[in-house]
Design a protein around this motif. Structure first.
Motif, PDB file in Angstrom:
ATOM      1  N   THR A  39      27.982  21.825  36.932  1.00  0.00           N
ATOM      2  CA  THR A  39      28.402  23.230  36.990  1.00  0.00           C
ATOM      3  C   THR A  39      27.434  24.079  37.803  1.00  0.00           C
ATOM      4  N   THR A  42      28.549  27.571  39.369  1.00  0.00           N
ATOM      5  CA  THR A  42      28.744  28.605  38.349  1.00  0.00           C
ATOM      6  C   THR A  42      27.420  29.020  37.733  1.00  0.00           C
ATOM      7  N   ASP A  43      26.560  28.044  37.455  1.00  0.00           N
ATOM      8  CA  ASP A  43      25.250  28.336  36.850  1.00  0.00           C
ATOM      9  C   ASP A  43      24.445  29.289  37.720  1.00  0.00           C
ATOM     10  N   LYS A  45      25.426  31.260  40.209  1.00  0.00           N
ATOM     11  CA  LYS A  45      26.061  32.565  40.399  1.00  0.00           C
ATOM     12  C   LYS A  45      25.944  33.443  39.150  1.00  0.00           C
ATOM     13  N   GLU A  46      26.061  32.848  37.973  1.00  0.00           N
ATOM     14  CA  GLU A  46      26.033  33.627  36.741  1.00  0.00           C
ATOM     15  C   GLU A  46      24.613  33.925  36.261  1.00  0.00           C
ATOM     16  N   LEU A  47      23.710  32.948  36.377  1.00  0.00           N
ATOM     17  CA  LEU A  47      22.359  33.114  35.850  1.00  0.00           C
ATOM     18  C   LEU A  47      21.412  33.785  36.839  1.00  0.00           C
ATOM     19  N   GLN A  48      21.728  33.699  38.138  1.00  0.00           N
ATOM     20  CA  GLN A  48      20.911  34.334  39.180  1.00  0.00           C
ATOM     21  C   GLN A  48      19.431  33.938  39.097  1.00  0.00           C
TER      22      GLN A  48
END
Length: 211
Positions: A39, A42-43, A45-48
């Protein structure tokens, strides 16, 4: 502000060690420790994260593939690879994929804090024995003498400092020039050596004795 770190490694013992190591540093913030990179898009992009520690040999999505996926949408995020000594093929592929640094797993816990700070400052951390492996794999340059003569005195001085592990800020201080000037010269070095990263530039410099 704390440096946000995202970790991928399928070795549970090493994940636990890295987690403890990062949490012990006041200027680090551990975002997540993942057993695989399935992932990764997604990781990231979401966690930055500010930096990613990436195992090369993982199931589902290996580290090289993960770096390639990251580079499809983020060219700047530093990714430090965790590798084993004889993993020649994957180390070479990781260079091409756009990795920012390379640490041997057996040295990882002692080298990770310094490597994270180095890569965040614009450097290219690399365990010495990994660097030697990289140099053995990269094809010899045909026009080494021409490339050496093409480098200006200032570019040669900057390349020497890169080889020593200096960050952009440290180079600027050492040579008494601005960081923007350092970036300008490093871009020229990349163009002349036909490389795309500090790691590749350092590898070429050592391998072909350019400094």
């Amino acid at each position: 502000m704390a440096i946000k770190v995202l970790v991928y490694d399928d070795n549970e013992a090493l994940r636990t060690s890295i987690e403890a190591l990062i949490m012990a540093e006041d200027d680090f913030l551990l975002l997540a420790v993942m057993p695989n990179a399935e992932t990764v898009e997604t990781d990231v992009k979401e966690l930055q994260p500010d930096v990613v520690l990436m195992d090369i040999d993982m199931p589902v999505i290996n580290g090289v593939m993960a770096v390639q996926r990251i580079r499809q949408f983020n060219q700047q995020l530093p990714v430090i690879m965790l590798t084993v000594f004889d993993d020649n093929d994957n180390i070479f592929k990781a260079i091409c994929a756009g990795a920012s640094g390379y640490l041997l797993k057996q040295n990882a816990t002692s080298e990770i804090p310094g490597a994270i700070r180095t890569v965040m400052a614009g450097g290219a951390p690399m365990t010495g024995s990994v660097a030697r492996k990289v140099l053995q794999m990269v094809p010899k340059a045909v026009n080494t003498e021409q490339e050496k003569s093409n480098l200006s005195e200032k570019e040669t001085a900057i390349l020497q400092l890169l080889v020593k592990g200096f960050s952009y800020k440290m180079i600027a201080t050492e040579l008494r020039i601005s960081i923007d000037t350092v970036r300008f010269h490093i871009k020229k070095i990349y163009d002349k050596l036909h490389v795309h990263s500090a790691t590749e530039a350092v590898s070429r410099a050592i391998r072909d004795k350019l400094v």
